[in-house]
Write an enzyme that holds these catalytic residues in place. Sequence first.
Site, PDB file in Angstrom:
ATOM      1  N   HIS A  71      13.171 -35.786 -30.494  1.00 50.43           N
ATOM      2  CA  HIS A  71      12.012 -36.172 -31.325  1.00 50.43           C
ATOM      3  C   HIS A  71      11.679 -35.093 -32.338  1.00 50.43           C
ATOM      4  O   HIS A  71      10.514 -34.946 -32.731  1.00 50.43           O
ATOM      5  CB  HIS A  71      10.811 -36.460 -30.419  1.00 50.43           C
ATOM      6  CG  HIS A  71      11.062 -37.572 -29.449  1.00 50.43           C
ATOM      7  ND1 HIS A  71      11.160 -38.903 -29.815  1.00 50.43           N
ATOM      8  CD2 HIS A  71      11.327 -37.543 -28.126  1.00 50.43           C
ATOM      9  CE1 HIS A  71      11.422 -39.643 -28.775  1.00 50.43           C
ATOM     10  NE2 HIS A  71      11.523 -38.858 -27.715  1.00 50.43           N
ATOM     11  N   LYS A  90      -1.529  -5.587 -19.822  1.00 50.99           N
ATOM     12  CA  LYS A  90      -1.321  -6.238 -18.526  1.00 50.99           C
ATOM     13  C   LYS A  90      -2.454  -7.208 -18.208  1.00 50.99           C
ATOM     14  O   LYS A  90      -2.233  -8.252 -17.629  1.00 50.99           O
ATOM     15  CB  LYS A  90      -1.217  -5.188 -17.403  1.00 50.99           C
ATOM     16  CG  LYS A  90      -0.931  -5.781 -16.029  1.00 50.99           C
ATOM     17  CD  LYS A  90       0.393  -6.546 -16.026  1.00 50.99           C
ATOM     18  CE  LYS A  90       0.623  -7.264 -14.719  1.00 50.99           C
ATOM     19  NZ  LYS A  90       1.788  -8.202 -14.784  1.00 50.99           N
ATOM     20  N   CYS A 140       0.859  -1.184   0.000  1.00 51.20           N
ATOM     21  CA  CYS A 140       0.000   0.000   0.000  1.00 51.20           C
ATOM     22  C   CYS A 140       0.895   1.234   0.000  1.00 51.20           C
ATOM     23  O   CYS A 140       2.091   1.153   0.207  1.00 51.20           O
ATOM     24  CB  CYS A 140      -0.859   0.006   1.249  1.00 51.20           C
ATOM     25  SG  CYS A 140      -1.853  -1.479   1.432  1.00 51.20           S
ATOM     26  N   TRP A 178      -3.860  -1.561  -1.354  1.00 43.03           N
ATOM     27  CA  TRP A 178      -3.868  -2.752  -2.201  1.00 43.03           C
ATOM     28  C   TRP A 178      -4.417  -3.844  -1.307  1.00 43.03           C
ATOM     29  O   TRP A 178      -3.727  -4.281  -0.370  1.00 43.03           O
ATOM     30  CB  TRP A 178      -2.476  -3.102  -2.715  1.00 43.03           C
ATOM     31  CG  TRP A 178      -2.467  -4.292  -3.612  1.00 43.03           C
ATOM     32  CD1 TRP A 178      -2.125  -5.583  -3.279  1.00 43.03           C
ATOM     33  CD2 TRP A 178      -2.843  -4.351  -4.989  1.00 43.03           C
ATOM     34  NE1 TRP A 178      -2.248  -6.403  -4.354  1.00 43.03           N
ATOM     35  CE2 TRP A 178      -2.699  -5.690  -5.429  1.00 43.03           C
ATOM     36  CE3 TRP A 178      -3.265  -3.405  -5.899  1.00 43.03           C
ATOM     37  CZ2 TRP A 178      -2.974  -6.095  -6.733  1.00 43.03           C
ATOM     38  CZ3 TRP A 178      -3.549  -3.809  -7.199  1.00 43.03           C
ATOM     39  CH2 TRP A 178      -3.408  -5.133  -7.605  1.00 43.03           C
ATOM     40  N   GLU A 213       8.296 -11.969 -24.935  1.00 45.41           N
ATOM     41  CA  GLU A 213       7.524 -10.768 -24.564  1.00 45.41           C
ATOM     42  C   GLU A 213       8.396  -9.514 -24.580  1.00 45.41           C
ATOM     43  O   GLU A 213       7.926  -8.437 -24.909  1.00 45.41           O
ATOM     44  CB  GLU A 213       7.000 -10.916 -23.132  1.00 45.41           C
ATOM     45  CG  GLU A 213       5.866 -11.851 -22.914  1.00 45.41           C
ATOM     46  CD  GLU A 213       5.349 -11.730 -21.492  1.00 45.41           C
ATOM     47  OE1 GLU A 213       4.335 -11.067 -21.292  1.00 45.41           O
ATOM     48  OE2 GLU A 213       5.987 -12.317 -20.589  1.00 45.41           O
ATOM     49  N   GLU A 228       8.460 -20.713 -19.249  1.00 48.79           N
ATOM     50  CA  GLU A 228       8.301 -19.343 -18.736  1.00 48.79           C
ATOM     51  C   GLU A 228       9.485 -18.489 -19.148  1.00 48.79           C
ATOM     52  O   GLU A 228       9.333 -17.327 -19.535  1.00 48.79           O
ATOM     53  CB  GLU A 228       8.131 -19.368 -17.223  1.00 48.79           C
ATOM     54  CG  GLU A 228       8.218 -18.022 -16.522  1.00 48.79           C
ATOM     55  CD  GLU A 228       7.183 -16.994 -16.974  1.00 48.79           C
ATOM     56  OE1 GLU A 228       6.266 -17.350 -17.737  1.00 48.79           O
ATOM     57  OE2 GLU A 228       7.317 -15.824 -16.582  1.00 48.79           O
ATOM     58  N   ASN A 248       0.259  -0.870   6.286  1.00 52.99           N
ATOM     59  CA  ASN A 248       0.662  -1.665   5.139  1.00 52.99           C
ATOM     60  C   ASN A 248       1.227  -2.966   5.691  1.00 52.99           C
ATOM     61  O   ASN A 248       2.031  -2.954   6.608  1.00 52.99           O
ATOM     62  CB  ASN A 248       1.745  -0.932   4.324  1.00 52.99           C
ATOM     63  CG  ASN A 248       2.232  -1.768   3.143  1.00 52.99           C
ATOM     64  OD1 ASN A 248       1.532  -2.674   2.701  1.00 52.99           O
ATOM     65  ND2 ASN A 248       3.430  -1.474   2.656  1.00 52.99           N
ATOM     66  N   GLY A 249       0.768  -4.110   5.150  1.00 49.19           N
ATOM     67  CA  GLY A 249       1.311  -5.387   5.610  1.00 49.19           C
ATOM     68  C   GLY A 249       0.213  -6.320   6.065  1.00 49.19           C
ATOM     69  O   GLY A 249      -0.956  -6.137   5.756  1.00 49.19           O
ATOM     70  N   LYS A 276       9.168 -15.003 -21.354  1.00 44.22           N
ATOM     71  CA  LYS A 276       9.750 -13.711 -20.949  1.00 44.22           C
ATOM     72  C   LYS A 276      10.582 -13.124 -22.076  1.00 44.22           C
ATOM     73  O   LYS A 276      10.505 -11.931 -22.364  1.00 44.22           O
ATOM     74  CB  LYS A 276      10.600 -13.907 -19.683  1.00 44.22           C
ATOM     75  CG  LYS A 276       9.781 -14.077 -18.427  1.00 44.22           C
ATOM     76  CD  LYS A 276       9.177 -12.766 -18.030  1.00 44.22           C
ATOM     77  CE  LYS A 276       7.831 -12.795 -17.364  1.00 44.22           C
ATOM     78  NZ  LYS A 276       6.752 -13.525 -17.888  1.00 44.22           N
ATOM     79  N   ARG A 279       1.347   2.010  -5.907  1.00 50.90           N
ATOM     80  CA  ARG A 279       1.528   0.951  -4.893  1.00 50.90           C
ATOM     81  C   ARG A 279       0.215   0.304  -4.511  1.00 50.90           C
ATOM     82  O   ARG A 279       0.181  -0.732  -3.808  1.00 50.90           O
ATOM     83  CB  ARG A 279       2.197   1.516  -3.629  1.00 50.90           C
ATOM     84  CG  ARG A 279       3.609   2.024  -3.809  1.00 50.90           C
ATOM     85  CD  ARG A 279       4.152   2.607  -2.514  1.00 50.90           C
ATOM     86  NE  ARG A 279       4.224   1.589  -1.476  1.00 50.90           N
ATOM     87  CZ  ARG A 279       5.292   0.820  -1.275  1.00 50.90           C
ATOM     88  NH1 ARG A 279       6.348   0.946  -2.060  1.00 50.90           N
ATOM     89  NH2 ARG A 279       5.319  -0.087  -0.329  1.00 50.90           N
TER      90      ARG A 279
HETATM   91  C1  AGP Z   1       2.956 -12.875 -18.533  1.00 43.60           C
HETATM   92  O1  AGP Z   1       4.214 -12.213 -18.510  1.00 43.60           O
HETATM   93  C2  AGP Z   1       1.998 -12.202 -19.503  1.00 43.60           C
HETATM   94  N1  AGP Z   1       1.791 -10.846 -19.122  1.00 43.60           N
HETATM   95  C3  AGP Z   1       0.720 -12.998 -19.720  1.00 43.60           C
HETATM   96  O2  AGP Z   1       1.082 -14.265 -20.241  1.00 43.60           O
HETATM   97  C4  AGP Z   1      -0.140 -13.265 -18.460  1.00 43.60           C
HETATM   98  O3  AGP Z   1       0.497 -14.178 -17.617  1.00 43.60           O
HETATM   99  C5  AGP Z   1      -1.484 -13.858 -18.915  1.00 43.60           C
HETATM  100  O4  AGP Z   1      -2.129 -12.919 -19.747  1.00 43.60           O
HETATM  101  C6  AGP Z   1      -2.400 -14.238 -17.753  1.00 43.60           C
HETATM  102  O5  AGP Z   1      -2.713 -13.077 -17.016  1.00 43.60           O
HETATM  103  P1  AGP Z   1      -3.449 -13.265 -15.579  1.00 43.60           P
HETATM  104  O6  AGP Z   1      -2.490 -14.029 -14.723  1.00 43.60           O
HETATM  105  O7  AGP Z   1      -3.702 -11.880 -15.097  1.00 43.60           O
HETATM  106  O8  AGP Z   1      -4.700 -14.047 -15.816  1.00 43.60           O
END
Ligand code: AGP
Length: 613
Positions: free
Chosen positions: A506, A608, A2, A75, A490, A483, A101-102, A487, A27
């Site tokens: 394979h 996001k 927060c 938050w 992306e 993952e 906060n916490g 990254k 925050r």
């Molecule tokens: C991850 O770096 C991406 N921003 C994207 O794959 C994300 O994980 C995915 O859209 C799922 O989002 P969520 O966890 O908010 O559901």
Amino acid sequence: MCGIVGYVGEKQAQAVVIEGLRRLEYRGYDSAGIALVDGGAVAWQKRAGKLANLEKAIVDEPLALSTTGIGHTRWATHGAPNDANAHPHLGRGGRLALVHNGIIENFVELRTGLENAGHELASETDTEVAAHLLELELDAGADLTTAMQRVCCRLEGAFTLVAIDATDPSRVVAARRNSPLVVGLGEGENFLGSDVAAFIEHTREALELGQDQVVTITREGVSVTGFDGSPSEGRRYHVDWDLSAAEKDGHDWFMRKEIYEQPRAVADSLLGRRTPSGALQLDEMRLSDEELRDIDKIIIIACGTSFYAGMVAKYAIEHWTRIPVEVELASEFRYRDPILNASTLVVAISQSGETADTLQAIRHARLQRSRVLAICNTNGSTIPRESDAVIYTHAGPEIGVASTKGFLTQLVACYLLALYLAQVKGTRFGDEITEVMDQLDSMPAHIQTVLDDEAVYALAREHVGTRSVLFLGRHAGYPVALEGALKLKELAYLHAEGFAAGELKHGPIALVEDRLPVLCVVPPQGRDQLRDKMLSGIQEVRARGARTICLVEEGDESIEPYADVLVRLPKVPVLLQPLVAVVPLQLFACELATALGHDVDQPRNLAKSVTVE
Ligand code: AGP
């Protein structure tokens, strides 16, 4: 996480506090509130939603002319993001106002004690409990500093508390344990903030506080004590950041800041999960033990990074509970006509809680009478609201589009779910569960160890111009490889692909050519059969010219002859290794994207929260 502001000085506190909250809104933005000392009373206002809602409320009902005040942007962790749960919270008589906060781990037992003594609490928060306790100390004759010291000695968990006493406009008093708080040092005025962004436009002289300290600010100065009242002090320093850097805690990107917040985020997500007797407790579970014992299949649905967290969860849940687990892309789930019934638990993993693919998938599951449990980082968002149960992660707001601390705290929540199911179904003894929980409690320090090794930065910069990178992993390291590849896609916009190492021969091994970078997540020692197979995969690609970058447990010398680059990982159990193995891959992608001049926080084409199917 927060945003907190405190002020005492010669200016109008309302203006200083509101402006400070604006600088801290990144925050947390579930609610905002302010409290001012106003001639023997507390003048306060609070509103759910963004700071603008609070500002509108104040315009509609001006607060007070005061030079002492506190403020908060929330938050949500405990309690939905609504007006009642917004901070500040007042004591029973309205003399004391508190922002926090916490997570106060023992707030339930403290709340019970207050209610048994006749206190009525208006919110679901742990904060209000602390406010009532503080006011009881004031009513017993203590000043605010002494009251704060006494109450802090009774609290467990992580907290920053900032309070005002309506009868004493001369001071604002705060305390911190495992939660951020910094003092701004002015002339005839002093400030408190969750970070320096709260006051950087007024002063660049700051005081860093230590653990378990109480700080009292007045116009004349600042005094610091321990929780026991013993004299103490902070560390004075000059802030040379601009405001933008201050919001990122000195980092260049929110994403990099969030990578470095991971030890704290993991620790916060583990707080309050065990009863005093050591049993696991998941406070928003809302599914009875009977219902959980009835579960004979689990389907995890998610997207992107959250889907990879689900893949890790499969290994843990199946190992500890022997319940079969399927992991399904949310966007595919309802189109495959899945076999669901009341004994199926659908687990939806979502950082934002608003991803349309995942939301539609859980709606489909509920129509099939399945129980739905959400793992989510955003309190009060749509997916947990439409689920039967929720495990909230406590990563704080994740601003960077590329998920990092969101992923690690999802892993923690998945481990907690697996252990809780094992506890309910009796597939693991209590001491076995305690052993894993103790291992989890040591993970923040292990993650910090990985973060302290910045060799990966130079390694990333060496790869400017690379057009393709492969990632290999086995067992719980396979989702880590996926993952790591995501990254890089992306952020660096280059071809990156993760494979189960055993799958390479394979077909995908045809991709391997001279100097192709291949990042290999090597299973920890003790899982020799798994490691030996991984070693074979490393030898296969190296024999064909690949540049092998191996993430290897410290002390494991067997991989050295086959690794062009070694990235050392702390010794951790195989199921928990994703918590440390993913971190160098996050740093690698972030640094390479930075070197390429990309906008790391807002990568091209991405959002996001993907709220369209
Ligand atoms: C991850 O770096 C991406 N921003 C994207 O794959 C994300 O994980 C995915 O859209 C799922 O989002 P969520 O966890 O908010 O559901």
